[in-house]
Design a protein around this motif. Structure first.
Motif, mmCIF file in Angstrom:
data_model
loop_
_atom_site.group_PDB
_atom_site.id
_atom_site.type_symbol
_atom_site.label_atom_id
_atom_site.label_comp_id
_atom_site.label_asym_id
_atom_site.label_seq_id
_atom_site.Cartn_x
_atom_site.Cartn_y
_atom_site.Cartn_z
ATOM 1 N N MET B 150 11.525 52.357 -27.111
ATOM 2 C CA MET B 150 11.021 52.599 -25.744
ATOM 3 C C MET B 150 9.498 52.657 -25.741
ATOM 4 S SD MET B 150 13.805 55.450 -24.583
ATOM 5 C CE MET B 150 13.066 55.946 -23.048
ATOM 6 N N ALA B 151 8.948 53.300 -26.766
ATOM 7 C CA ALA B 151 7.489 53.426 -26.838
ATOM 8 C C ALA B 151 6.832 52.067 -27.087
ATOM 9 C CB ALA B 151 7.108 54.409 -27.941
ATOM 10 N N LEU B 152 7.541 51.197 -27.808
ATOM 11 C CA LEU B 152 6.958 49.904 -28.171
ATOM 12 C C LEU B 152 6.948 48.891 -27.035
ATOM 13 C CD1 LEU B 152 8.388 49.364 -31.746
ATOM 14 C CD2 LEU B 152 5.982 49.478 -31.128
ATOM 15 N N LEU B 153 7.780 49.105 -26.031
ATOM 16 C CA LEU B 153 7.835 48.160 -24.906
ATOM 17 C C LEU B 153 6.456 48.037 -24.270
ATOM 18 C CD1 LEU B 153 11.207 49.068 -23.202
ATOM 19 C CD2 LEU B 153 10.626 46.895 -24.240
ATOM 20 N N GLY B 154 6.043 46.843 -24.020
ATOM 21 C CA GLY B 154 4.732 46.629 -23.406
ATOM 22 C C GLY B 154 3.603 46.664 -24.407
ATOM 23 N N LYS B 155 3.949 46.678 -25.688
ATOM 24 C CA LYS B 155 2.945 46.650 -26.769
ATOM 25 C C LYS B 155 1.811 47.643 -26.530
ATOM 26 C CE LYS B 155 3.925 41.879 -27.915
ATOM 27 N NZ LYS B 155 3.553 40.496 -27.699
ATOM 28 N N PRO B 156 2.086 48.913 -26.646
ATOM 29 C CA PRO B 156 1.006 49.898 -26.465
ATOM 30 C C PRO B 156 0.000 49.796 -27.605
ATOM 31 C CG PRO B 156 2.941 50.957 -27.376
ATOM 32 C CD PRO B 156 3.346 49.547 -27.073
ATOM 33 N N ASP B 157 -1.195 50.288 -27.364
ATOM 34 C CA ASP B 157 -2.218 50.254 -28.418
ATOM 35 C C ASP B 157 -2.005 51.371 -29.427
ATOM 36 O OD1 ASP B 157 -3.510 48.124 -27.271
ATOM 37 O OD2 ASP B 157 -4.676 49.410 -25.926
ATOM 38 N N LEU B 158 -1.503 52.496 -28.930
ATOM 39 C CA LEU B 158 -1.407 53.664 -29.806
ATOM 40 C C LEU B 158 -0.118 54.428 -29.529
ATOM 41 C CD1 LEU B 158 -2.706 55.802 -31.740
ATOM 42 C CD2 LEU B 158 -3.838 56.770 -29.730
ATOM 43 N N ILE B 159 0.603 54.743 -30.595
ATOM 44 C CA ILE B 159 1.796 55.594 -30.448
ATOM 45 C C ILE B 159 1.566 56.887 -31.228
ATOM 46 C CG2 ILE B 159 4.285 55.808 -30.838
ATOM 47 C CD1 ILE B 159 4.580 52.841 -30.657
ATOM 48 N N LEU B 160 1.770 57.997 -30.546
ATOM 49 C CA LEU B 160 1.706 59.304 -31.200
ATOM 50 C C LEU B 160 3.138 59.710 -31.515
ATOM 51 C CD1 LEU B 160 -0.593 61.114 -28.560
ATOM 52 C CD2 LEU B 160 -1.348 59.843 -30.571
ATOM 53 N N MET B 161 3.443 59.922 -32.766
ATOM 54 C CA MET B 161 4.815 60.309 -33.141
ATOM 55 C C MET B 161 4.784 61.695 -33.763
ATOM 56 S SD MET B 161 6.546 57.022 -34.913
ATOM 57 C CE MET B 161 6.114 55.355 -34.459
ATOM 58 N N ASP B 162 5.544 62.576 -33.177
ATOM 59 C CA ASP B 162 5.585 63.955 -33.670
ATOM 60 C C ASP B 162 6.817 64.144 -34.548
ATOM 61 O OD1 ASP B 162 5.397 66.644 -34.062
ATOM 62 O OD2 ASP B 162 5.075 67.158 -31.951
ATOM 63 N N GLU B 163 6.589 64.208 -35.834
ATOM 64 C CA GLU B 163 7.642 64.401 -36.846
ATOM 65 C C GLU B 163 8.851 63.487 -36.617
ATOM 66 O OE1 GLU B 163 8.414 68.178 -38.382
ATOM 67 O OE2 GLU B 163 6.586 69.088 -37.598
ATOM 68 N N PRO B 164 8.635 62.186 -36.688
ATOM 69 C CA PRO B 164 9.723 61.247 -36.396
ATOM 70 C C PRO B 164 10.884 61.318 -37.382
ATOM 71 C CG PRO B 164 7.835 60.079 -37.302
ATOM 72 C CD PRO B 164 7.388 61.484 -37.056
ATOM 73 N N THR B 165 10.646 61.820 -38.593
ATOM 74 C CA THR B 165 11.735 61.799 -39.590
ATOM 75 C C THR B 165 12.422 63.150 -39.729
ATOM 76 O OG1 THR B 165 10.234 62.371 -41.402
ATOM 77 C CG2 THR B 165 10.545 60.017 -40.925
ATOM 78 N N GLU B 166 11.993 64.116 -38.934
ATOM 79 C CA GLU B 166 12.563 65.465 -39.065
ATOM 80 C C GLU B 166 14.084 65.442 -38.840
ATOM 81 O OE1 GLU B 166 11.706 68.103 -35.939
ATOM 82 O OE2 GLU B 166 11.881 69.911 -37.163
ATOM 83 N N GLY B 167 14.813 65.993 -39.791
ATOM 84 C CA GLY B 167 16.261 66.122 -39.647
ATOM 85 C C GLY B 167 17.039 64.849 -39.902
ATOM 86 N N LEU B 168 16.364 63.793 -40.379
ATOM 87 C CA LEU B 168 17.077 62.532 -40.595
ATOM 88 C C LEU B 168 17.486 62.375 -42.064
ATOM 89 C CD1 LEU B 168 14.929 60.056 -38.452
ATOM 90 C CD2 LEU B 168 16.959 61.340 -37.776
ATOM 91 N N ALA B 169 18.559 61.612 -42.271
ATOM 92 C CA ALA B 169 19.054 61.374 -43.636
ATOM 93 C C ALA B 169 18.044 60.520 -44.404
ATOM 94 C CB ALA B 169 20.399 60.666 -43.560
ATOM 95 N N PRO B 170 17.985 60.683 -45.748
ATOM 96 C CA PRO B 170 16.978 59.962 -46.558
ATOM 97 C C PRO B 170 17.006 58.448 -46.359
ATOM 98 C CG PRO B 170 18.026 61.662 -47.867
ATOM 99 C CD PRO B 170 18.746 61.640 -46.567
ATOM 100 N N HIS B 171 18.210 57.856 -46.256
ATOM 101 C CA HIS B 171 18.244 56.388 -46.131
ATOM 102 C C HIS B 171 17.690 55.935 -44.778
ATOM 103 C CE1 HIS B 171 22.046 57.356 -44.087
ATOM 104 N NE2 HIS B 171 21.946 56.180 -43.499
ATOM 105 N N ILE B 172 17.838 56.788 -43.760
ATOM 106 C CA ILE B 172 17.281 56.439 -42.447
ATOM 107 C C ILE B 172 15.758 56.556 -42.482
ATOM 108 C CG2 ILE B 172 17.225 57.066 -39.994
ATOM 109 C CD1 ILE B 172 20.123 58.038 -40.356
ATOM 110 N N ILE B 173 15.278 57.569 -43.220
ATOM 111 C CA ILE B 173 13.824 57.741 -43.359
ATOM 112 C C ILE B 173 13.227 56.503 -44.047
ATOM 113 C CG2 ILE B 173 12.023 59.112 -44.482
ATOM 114 C CD1 ILE B 173 13.803 61.581 -44.038
ATOM 115 N N THR B 174 13.931 55.990 -45.058
ATOM 116 C CA THR B 174 13.454 54.790 -45.757
ATOM 117 C C THR B 174 13.378 53.616 -44.781
ATOM 118 O OG1 THR B 174 14.613 55.613 -47.694
ATOM 119 C CG2 THR B 174 13.872 53.315 -47.780
ATOM 120 N N ASP B 175 14.426 53.474 -43.961
ATOM 121 C CA ASP B 175 14.437 52.382 -42.966
ATOM 122 C C ASP B 175 13.280 52.536 -41.984
ATOM 123 O OD1 ASP B 175 16.670 51.412 -44.123
ATOM 124 O OD2 ASP B 175 18.076 52.115 -42.584
#
Lengths: 335, 233
Positions: B150-175
């Motif tokens: 959703m954030a990528l739609l419209g090709k934004p210049d800057l994305i602020l991500m707040d702890e995107p990997t929090e609570g995710l399984a290790p293989h998902i973090i790798t992806d």
């Protein structure tokens, strides 16, 4: 599949059902006319409660405004009921645009209460302040001033029923389009997560304002239709003691859905009609049913029917996939 | 710490932020260049999320300035900041849970007048298979993908991500780490992250935050790889 079919044919099916019932119960024409009008009234409240997540205890105010806009025109200015109806819708537009910016800034509970306060003020205005033109509690009579339309004489109950059914069909088509439009998605998005909507670039204030104004227009339109149906109005149309009724009807039918308001109006008025023959305090049964709906059938009548149909579809297709047909939503949502 | 004075994508200049009378951000300065992946690390309560919410327009600064492409954005409201091209992905992974995945994308696309979902499906092909599913039924990893899509739609210049990997399984973090690398080729990323190995893997620069202030800026790739920022936490 069934969902798409229902979605396409929904407005027609609703209108057919009302029409068939009207002919099955010919002495109940006023009851079925009221169901059609009340459905439009519930639709207005459904936009506030079901789509935007705002509870209003003041919807009768807007009903009264629409009723009086129509009645005052027909009593003092003109004779054409269509112009009077347009004035009713216009009054909703004006009040929505004027009141919206200050009302929608309020938190949900304050929003509910300020509308209730407005309702009380409205009754005072209709009953006392403008008594010279509204005739206060005696009501304003105008049926004899109404002219007939080119193809229909809306002064006659049979013709007015037909007129209201056509209007209901058109309103349902518009409502369905609204539900399917990006604006409808914005409304539901706002209820789901207002802050997120801001993150992705929406001015949520404007979205609420638009929703509030549309809701006002639906309510005032219903008020106008009530006025023409009765041929008179009095302040009781806008009394805030009736504010809970439209909320109950919205819940009964299934909030946040296109066809929920019809089922809600049908169930509410039906219960009222049947129970009031046996018990003076028919509200008791409505109250018990509301509690039952809140605890056991939170999706309301239409939401429960949809869930049931989805269950059948899953059993038939033998699928355990939790995917749902396009447009199907959560509690009380979906067409 | 050096704050580059050249033309920056984002330039935070000596800002203070308060919740009522309680000051929580003290004289913070930082910058983000076009095309960078900058990671902000710090313990819980250091003020990282507050800083992001301030950049995103949800909180007002008491002093200083926030410039985005040389334009001062601190007077803007959150939705106006988003319209300028800064997207904020909150840490709670909240999507529009009552809407379908396609409706979530439709809303995000409509906000910036872009309904071409194709490019984001290249980053997250799985999202394309989930379009009809109710967003509230997605797993944590799928939700995160949807939020980034959703954030990528419209090709934004800057994305602020707040702890995107929090609570995710290790293989998902790798992806996700692989996706971040791909995304950073076209979009600048400013990420709050507690996962230090991941930070070492993806960051071009690292800011360390403690008790409401920036205490270190690590620019050296070697230092980042060695996770030398750990000592500032």
């Amino acid at each position: 599949m069934w969902k798409k079919t229902l979605d396409r044919l929904g407005p027609l099916l609703v209108v057919l059902l009302v029409t068939v019932l009207r002919y099955l119960f010919p002495n109940k024409i006023s009851f079925f006319t009221e169901i059609a009008i009340y459905t439009i009234y519930v639709m207005g409240n459904n936009i506030l409660y079901g789509y935007l997540g705002l509870v209003s205890f003041g919807q009768p105010f807007y009903l009264g405004i629409g009723g009086y806009a129509t009645a005052l025109f027909l009593a003092y200015v003109g004779h054409n009921p269509l112009v009077a109806l347009l004035l009713g819708i216009g009054s909703g537009l004006v009040f929505g645009i004027v009141l919206g910016p200050s009302f929608i800034r309020l938190k949900s509970s304050y929003f509910a209460l300020i509308n209730a306060a407005l309702c009380a003020i409205g009754v005072f205005i209709f009953e006392r302040l403008l008594i010279d033109i509204t005739r206060g509690n005696d009501g304003l009579w105008f049926r004899s001033n109404m002219s007939k339309l080119p193809l229909l004489d809306v002064r006659l109950p049979q013709s007015f029923f037909l007129f209201v059914v056509i209007v209901l069909f058109l309103v349902l088509m518009i409502y369905r389009h609204l539900d399917r439009s990006t604006l409808g998605t914005m409304f539901r998005g706002l209820q789901s997560n207002e802050e997120k909507l801001k993150f992705i670039g929406y001015d949520t204030f404007k979205i609420k304002w638009v929703g509030f104004t549309i809701a006002s227009c639906f309510s005032t339109f219903a008020g106008s239709l009530y006025a023409i149906n009765f041929g008179f109005v009095n302040p009781s149309l806008g009394e805030n003691s009736r504010a809970v009724e439209v909320i109950v009807a919205t819940l009964l039918g299934g909030s946040g859905t296109v066809y929920g308001p019809f089922f809600g109006a049908f169930a509410f008025l039906g219960i009222k009609d049947i129970v009031s023959r046996w018990i003076t305090r028919w509200e008791l049964v409505v109250g018990i049913l509301t509690i039952l709906v809140l605890f056991r059938f939170s999706k309301g009548i239409w939401g429960t029917i949809q869930q049931y149909l989805l269950g059948i579809q899953k059993r038939v297709s033998g699928s355990n996939d939790i995917r749902s047909p396009k447009g199907s939503r959560s509690a009380g949502a979906g067409s | 710490m050096s704050v580059n004075d050249g033309k920056k994508l984002l330039h935070v200049e000596s800002i203070d932020v308060s919740y009522g009378k309680l000051k929580v951000i003290f004289d913070v300065s930082l910058y983000i260049d076009d095309g960078e992946v900058v990671v902000l690390v710090g313990r819980n309560g250091a003020g990282k999320t507050t800083l992001f919410r301030t950049i995103a327009g949800f909180l007002k600064i008491r002093k200083g300035a926030i410039r985005y492409r040389e334009e001062e954005i601190n007077p803007y409201k959150a939705f106006e900041v988003a319209q300028k091209g800064i997207r904020y992905i909150h840490q709670d992974k909240h999507v529009f849970s009552t809407l379908s995945v396609s409706e979530n994308l439709e809303l995000a696309g409509h906000a910036i007048g872009n309904k071409d979902f194709g490019p984001v499906f290249e980053y997250f092909p799985k999202i394309e298979t989930l379009l009809d599913r109710r967003a509230g039924n997605l797993s944590g990893g799928e939700r995160q993908m949807l939020l980034i899509a959703m954030a990528l739609l419209g090709k934004p210049d800057l994305i602020l991500m707040d702890e995107p990997t929090e609570g995710l399984a290790p293989h998902i973090i790798t992806d996700l780490a692989t996706s971040f690398k791909k995304i950073s080729k076209t979009t600048t990323l400013f990420i709050i992250e507690q996962n230090l190995p991941l930070t070492a893997q993806i960051a071009d620069r690292v800011y360390c935050m403690r008790e409401g202030g920036i205490v270190a800026e690590i620019e050296s790739k070697d230092e980042i790889k060695k996770m030398s920022f750990e000592k500032y936490l």
